[in-house]
Design a protein around this motif. Structure first.
Motif, PDB file in Angstrom:
ATOM      1  N   PRO A 147       0.831  -1.213   0.000  1.00  0.00           N
ATOM      2  CA  PRO A 147       0.000   0.000   0.000  1.00  0.00           C
ATOM      3  C   PRO A 147       0.862   1.258   0.000  1.00  0.00           C
ATOM      4  N   LYS A 148       0.332   2.270  -0.674  1.00  0.00           N
ATOM      5  CA  LYS A 148       1.023   3.562  -0.739  1.00  0.00           C
ATOM      6  C   LYS A 148       0.107   4.639  -0.161  1.00  0.00           C
ATOM      7  N   VAL A 149       0.690   5.779   0.160  1.00  0.00           N
ATOM      8  CA  VAL A 149      -0.049   6.912   0.705  1.00  0.00           C
ATOM      9  C   VAL A 149      -1.205   7.262  -0.231  1.00  0.00           C
ATOM     10  N   ASN A 150      -2.366   7.486   0.355  1.00  0.00           N
ATOM     11  CA  ASN A 150      -3.596   7.899  -0.341  1.00  0.00           C
ATOM     12  C   ASN A 150      -4.184   6.868  -1.301  1.00  0.00           C
ATOM     13  N   GLU A 151      -3.677   5.650  -1.299  1.00  0.00           N
ATOM     14  CA  GLU A 151      -4.286   4.601  -2.110  1.00  0.00           C
ATOM     15  C   GLU A 151      -5.532   4.090  -1.405  1.00  0.00           C
ATOM     16  N   TYR A 152      -6.472   3.580  -2.193  1.00  0.00           N
ATOM     17  CA  TYR A 152      -7.683   2.968  -1.651  1.00  0.00           C
ATOM     18  C   TYR A 152      -7.550   1.456  -1.738  1.00  0.00           C
ATOM     19  N   TRP A 153      -7.897   0.789  -0.638  1.00  0.00           N
ATOM     20  CA  TRP A 153      -7.842  -0.668  -0.577  1.00  0.00           C
ATOM     21  C   TRP A 153      -9.182  -1.187  -0.098  1.00  0.00           C
ATOM     22  N   TRP A 154      -9.589  -2.293  -0.677  1.00  0.00           N
ATOM     23  CA  TRP A 154     -10.839  -2.937  -0.279  1.00  0.00           C
ATOM     24  C   TRP A 154     -10.519  -4.340   0.200  1.00  0.00           C
ATOM     25  N   ASP A 155     -10.730  -4.575   1.465  1.00  0.00           N
ATOM     26  CA  ASP A 155     -10.545  -5.904   2.039  1.00  0.00           C
ATOM     27  C   ASP A 155     -11.871  -6.625   1.910  1.00  0.00           C
ATOM     28  N   CYS A 156     -12.034  -7.338   0.804  1.00  0.00           N
ATOM     29  CA  CYS A 156     -13.320  -8.001   0.530  1.00  0.00           C
ATOM     30  C   CYS A 156     -13.435  -9.337   1.252  1.00  0.00           C
ATOM     31  N   CYS A 157     -12.447  -9.686   2.053  1.00  0.00           N
ATOM     32  CA  CYS A 157     -12.495 -10.922   2.829  1.00  0.00           C
ATOM     33  C   CYS A 157     -12.289 -10.558   4.296  1.00  0.00           C
ATOM     34  N   ALA A 158     -13.025  -9.560   4.745  1.00  0.00           N
ATOM     35  CA  ALA A 158     -12.848  -9.041   6.095  1.00  0.00           C
ATOM     36  C   ALA A 158     -13.916  -9.581   7.022  1.00  0.00           C
ATOM     37  N   ALA A 159     -13.495 -10.357   7.972  1.00  0.00           N
ATOM     38  CA  ALA A 159     -14.413 -10.816   9.012  1.00  0.00           C
ATOM     39  C   ALA A 159     -14.170  -9.932  10.223  1.00  0.00           C
ATOM     40  N   SER A 160     -13.045 -10.165  10.873  1.00  0.00           N
ATOM     41  CA  SER A 160     -12.702  -9.334  12.027  1.00  0.00           C
ATOM     42  C   SER A 160     -11.854  -8.135  11.627  1.00  0.00           C
ATOM     43  N   GLY A 161     -11.373  -8.115  10.382  1.00  0.00           N
ATOM     44  CA  GLY A 161     -10.611  -6.970   9.898  1.00  0.00           C
ATOM     45  C   GLY A 161      -9.118  -7.055  10.134  1.00  0.00           C
ATOM     46  N   GLY A 162      -8.591  -8.247  10.392  1.00  0.00           N
ATOM     47  CA  GLY A 162      -7.164  -8.404  10.683  1.00  0.00           C
ATOM     48  C   GLY A 162      -6.252  -7.959   9.550  1.00  0.00           C
ATOM     49  N   LYS A 163      -6.605  -8.286   8.303  1.00  0.00           N
ATOM     50  CA  LYS A 163      -5.776  -7.873   7.171  1.00  0.00           C
ATOM     51  C   LYS A 163      -5.854  -6.362   6.971  1.00  0.00           C
ATOM     52  N   SER A 164      -7.021  -5.776   7.254  1.00  0.00           N
ATOM     53  CA  SER A 164      -7.150  -4.318   7.159  1.00  0.00           C
ATOM     54  C   SER A 164      -6.238  -3.643   8.186  1.00  0.00           C
ATOM     55  N   LEU A 165      -6.210  -4.186   9.387  1.00  0.00           N
ATOM     56  CA  LEU A 165      -5.316  -3.629  10.414  1.00  0.00           C
ATOM     57  C   LEU A 165      -3.853  -3.764   9.986  1.00  0.00           C
ATOM     58  N   LEU A 166      -3.531  -4.901   9.381  1.00  0.00           N
ATOM     59  CA  LEU A 166      -2.168  -5.117   8.918  1.00  0.00           C
ATOM     60  C   LEU A 166      -1.816  -4.149   7.791  1.00  0.00           C
ATOM     61  N   LEU A 167      -2.748  -3.889   6.892  1.00  0.00           N
ATOM     62  CA  LEU A 167      -2.527  -2.899   5.832  1.00  0.00           C
ATOM     63  C   LEU A 167      -2.232  -1.529   6.432  1.00  0.00           C
ATOM     64  N   LYS A 168      -2.996  -1.155   7.461  1.00  0.00           N
ATOM     65  CA  LYS A 168      -2.783   0.138   8.125  1.00  0.00           C
ATOM     66  C   LYS A 168      -1.423   0.204   8.823  1.00  0.00           C
ATOM     67  N   GLU A 169      -0.942  -0.950   9.303  1.00  0.00           N
ATOM     68  CA  GLU A 169       0.400  -0.959   9.888  1.00  0.00           C
ATOM     69  C   GLU A 169       1.451  -0.699   8.818  1.00  0.00           C
ATOM     70  N   LEU A 170       1.228  -1.269   7.633  1.00  0.00           N
ATOM     71  CA  LEU A 170       2.187  -1.074   6.532  1.00  0.00           C
ATOM     72  C   LEU A 170       2.161   0.360   6.015  1.00  0.00           C
TER      73      LEU A 170
END
Length: 176
Positions: A147-170
C-alpha cells in the motif's frame, strides 16, 4: 455419516472425533465412545469403522471430486482436527508479545511476528494492545501487498478486519 443413526448419536460421534477430552454429552449417550477417548484420530476412525460401519467418505459428500493427487483419507480426516491458533504481534511489539505469553505460561512457537499456539489455549486480556488473532495464511497474504499513501484498498475478505489492520500498519495513510 452414519445416516441410519439418530441425530443425537451422530452428534456424539462428531464430538468424539473432534475432541480429545471426555465430554458428558457422549459419555451419557454413547458410553462406548468415552472408553476410546485416548485413541489417536486414526485409531478412532478405525474403531468407528469396525463398530458402527462408519464410512469416512460419508462425512464429506464431495469426496469423489477431490483431486487424485491428494491423499483422500488424510484430507477427510483433517476436517476433524482443530487447527492451531495464531497470533500476529502488532508491529514493534513482538518482544512484548513473547514476554506476555511466557509470563502467562502459554506454550507457543514463534515464527517471525507470528505466534503458533495450541487451539485450546486460553489467552488472558492484555492491558496493552499487543497482538491480533489472525490465521497464518491471512498474515502471509500481506507479503504481496504494497500500500502507498492515499491509495484505496478494499478488504473483501474481512471478518474481524485483521488484514485491514495489517494494511494500516504497513501504510497508515492508505484508505480502507
Amino acid at each position: 455419516a452414519l445416516p441410519a443413526y439418530p441425530w443425537e448419536q451422530r452428534l456424539a460421534v462428531a464430538m468424539f472425533l473432534c475432541n480429545s477430552a471426555q465430554h458428558e454429552f457422549y459419555q451419557g449417550l454413547m458410553p462406548v465412545l468415552a472408553q476410546q477417548i485416548d485413541l489417536s484420530l486414526e485409531e478412532r476412525l478405525q474403531f468407528l469403522e469396525q463398530e458402527f460401519e462408519f464410512a469416512l467418505e460419508e462425512s464429506f459428500p464431495l469426496w469423489k471430486e477431490v483431486s487424485a493427487q491428494i491423499k483422500l483419507r488424510a484430507f477427510l480426516a483433517s476436517h476433524f482436527v482443530q487447527p492451531d491458533l495464531f497470533l500476529r504481534a502488532v508491529k514493534g511489539k513482538e518482544t512484548k508479545t513473547e514476554l506476555f505469553l511466557q509470563s502467562n505460561n502459554i506454550d507457543f512457537h514463534r515464527e517471525a511476528t507470528c505466534f503458533r499456539l495450541a487451539n485450546q489455549s486460553k489467552i488472558p486480556d492484555s492491558a496493552e494492545y499487543l497482538f491480533e488473532i489472525q490465521d497464518r495464511s491471512s498474515q502471509q497474504v500481506i507479503q504481496y501487498l504494497h500500500p502507498k499513501v492515499n491509495e484505496y484498498w478494499w478488504d473483501c475478505c474481512a471478518a474481524s478486519g485483521g488484514k485491514s489492520l495489517l494494511l494500516k500498519e504497513l501504510e497508515p495513510d492508505c484508505y480502507l
